[in-house]
Design an enzyme around this catalytic site. Structure first.
Site, PDB file in Angstrom:
ATOM      1  N   GLU A 296      68.946  64.067  31.163  1.00 39.84           N
ATOM      2  CA  GLU A 296      67.830  63.581  31.986  1.00 39.84           C
ATOM      3  C   GLU A 296      68.290  62.450  32.899  1.00 39.84           C
ATOM      4  OE1 GLU A 296      65.115  64.009  33.180  1.00 39.84           O
ATOM      5  OE2 GLU A 296      63.575  64.779  31.846  1.00 39.84           O
ATOM      6  N   ASP A 297      67.580  62.284  33.999  1.00 39.62           N
ATOM      7  CA  ASP A 297      67.848  61.133  34.858  1.00 39.62           C
ATOM      8  C   ASP A 297      67.119  59.896  34.345  1.00 39.62           C
ATOM      9  OD1 ASP A 297      65.508  62.534  35.456  1.00 39.62           O
ATOM     10  OD2 ASP A 297      65.437  61.821  37.525  1.00 39.62           O
TER      11      ASP A 297
ATOM     12  N   ASP B  70      60.671  57.638  31.256  1.00 37.17           N
ATOM     13  CA  ASP B  70      59.679  56.664  31.694  1.00 37.17           C
ATOM     14  C   ASP B  70      58.711  56.460  30.526  1.00 37.17           C
ATOM     15  OD1 ASP B  70      57.763  55.286  33.285  1.00 37.17           O
ATOM     16  OD2 ASP B  70      58.510  56.297  35.062  1.00 37.17           O
TER      17      ASP B  70
ATOM     18  N   LYS C  86      63.194  53.273  30.612  1.00 33.77           N
ATOM     19  CA  LYS C  86      62.334  52.109  30.862  1.00 33.77           C
ATOM     20  C   LYS C  86      61.649  51.715  29.558  1.00 33.77           C
ATOM     21  CE  LYS C  86      60.894  53.066  35.633  1.00 33.77           C
ATOM     22  NZ  LYS C  86      59.722  53.481  36.434  1.00 33.77           N
TER      23      LYS C  86
ATOM     24  N   PHE D  51      59.589  51.033  40.277  1.00 34.13           N
ATOM     25  CA  PHE D  51      59.780  52.367  40.857  1.00 34.13           C
ATOM     26  C   PHE D  51      61.189  52.454  41.421  1.00 34.13           C
ATOM     27  CE2 PHE D  51      59.352  56.177  43.172  1.00 34.13           C
ATOM     28  CZ  PHE D  51      58.282  56.849  42.598  1.00 34.13           C
ATOM     29  N   VAL D  52      61.993  53.319  40.850  1.00 29.95           N
ATOM     30  CA  VAL D  52      63.382  53.420  41.292  1.00 29.95           C
ATOM     31  C   VAL D  52      63.657  54.798  41.897  1.00 29.95           C
ATOM     32  CG1 VAL D  52      64.307  51.705  39.691  1.00 29.95           C
ATOM     33  CG2 VAL D  52      64.138  54.088  38.952  1.00 29.95           C
TER      34      VAL D  52
ATOM     35  N   ASP E 105      63.398  60.601  42.987  1.00 30.35           N
ATOM     36  CA  ASP E 105      62.748  60.737  44.293  1.00 30.35           C
ATOM     37  C   ASP E 105      61.499  59.879  44.440  1.00 30.35           C
ATOM     38  OD1 ASP E 105      61.158  62.373  42.453  1.00 30.35           O
ATOM     39  OD2 ASP E 105      60.125  63.061  44.253  1.00 30.35           O
TER      40      ASP E 105
ATOM     41  N   ARG F  82      66.493  61.438  46.889  1.00 25.93           N
ATOM     42  CA  ARG F  82      67.294  61.909  45.750  1.00 25.93           C
ATOM     43  C   ARG F  82      68.778  61.834  46.076  1.00 25.93           C
ATOM     44  NH1 ARG F  82      63.887  64.648  42.021  1.00 25.93           N
ATOM     45  NH2 ARG F  82      62.157  65.790  42.947  1.00 25.93           N
TER      46      ARG F  82
END
Ligand code: PRP
Length: 185
Positions: free
Chosen positions: A105-106, A109, A137, A158-159, A165, A171
């Site tokens: 995963e990127d 959250d 996070k 918010f990154v 994205d 992206r």
């Protein structure tokens, strides 16, 4: 060229991680993964679309054979809040029964997407399911998940960049940073 710009526009307020820092951390995670999975096959499962960059660089950091497959799920509705309601948009092509699955995963959250995904994959009878995420996070998490490999813990901002994205943009930034206010206001 300053990696925070796109077409001359300053997109990032602050750079959190440069491309070099990301690649160095992925190399460290890859070394851990090689050690932990010695003698076992690995099926990397990337979660589209954000995980594309992490998958590409993590897989290439591994000095061993891996298989790769992809799932696409929708975790967010039209807003920016995760609902925990997940729909499979593209399922795996691989039968995971008896396999050692490593989800790539990127970002984690709220954790709701992965929580659902782990339950879903475990129901298919794999030998194991673990998670590797570049970002997490801790302040946003709504459900506890056991994450074996974490690149970086980050603040609840918010990154974007490196797969992440804002409205399908940014992206392809090489670094990760916080979005400049003029972009979303
Ligand atoms: C992002 C990210 C995770 C999920 C994490 O995907 O790639 O899959 O959100 O959020 P959560 O922990 O709050 O559930 P997104 O739905 O934005 O889709 P994308 O990967 O196509 O950008």
């Amino acid at each position: 060229m300053d990696q925070r710009h796109v077409e001359g526009d300053l997109v990032l307020d602050e750079t959190l991680f440069t491309e070099e820092e990301i690649l160095a951390r992925l190399k460290e995670l890859a070394a851990e993964i090689e050690r932990d999975y010695a003698g076992r096959d690995i099926l990397l499962v990337g979660v589209l679309r954000g995980a594309v960059m992490v998958m590409a660089d993590l897989a290439r950091s591994l000095d061993r054979h891996v298989e790769m497959d992809w799932m696409a799920v929708s975790s967010y509705g039209s807003g920016t809040k995760s609902s925990g309601v997940v729909r499979i948009l593209k399922d795996l092509d691989t039968d995971v029964s008896g396999r050692d699955v490593l989800i790539v995963e990127d970002i984690i959250d709220t954790g709701l997407t992965l929580s659902w995904l782990i339950t879903n994959l475990r129901s298919r009878g794999p030998a194991s399911v673990e998670i590797a995420t570049l970002l997490r996070k801790p302040d946003a998490v709504q459900t506890e998940i056991d994450v074996k490999y974490v690149g970086f813990d980050i603040p609840n901002a918010f990154v974007v960049g490196y797969g992440l994205d804002f409205s399908e943009k940014y992206r392809n930034l090489r670094c990760i940073g916080t979005l400049a206010p003029h972009v979303y206001s």
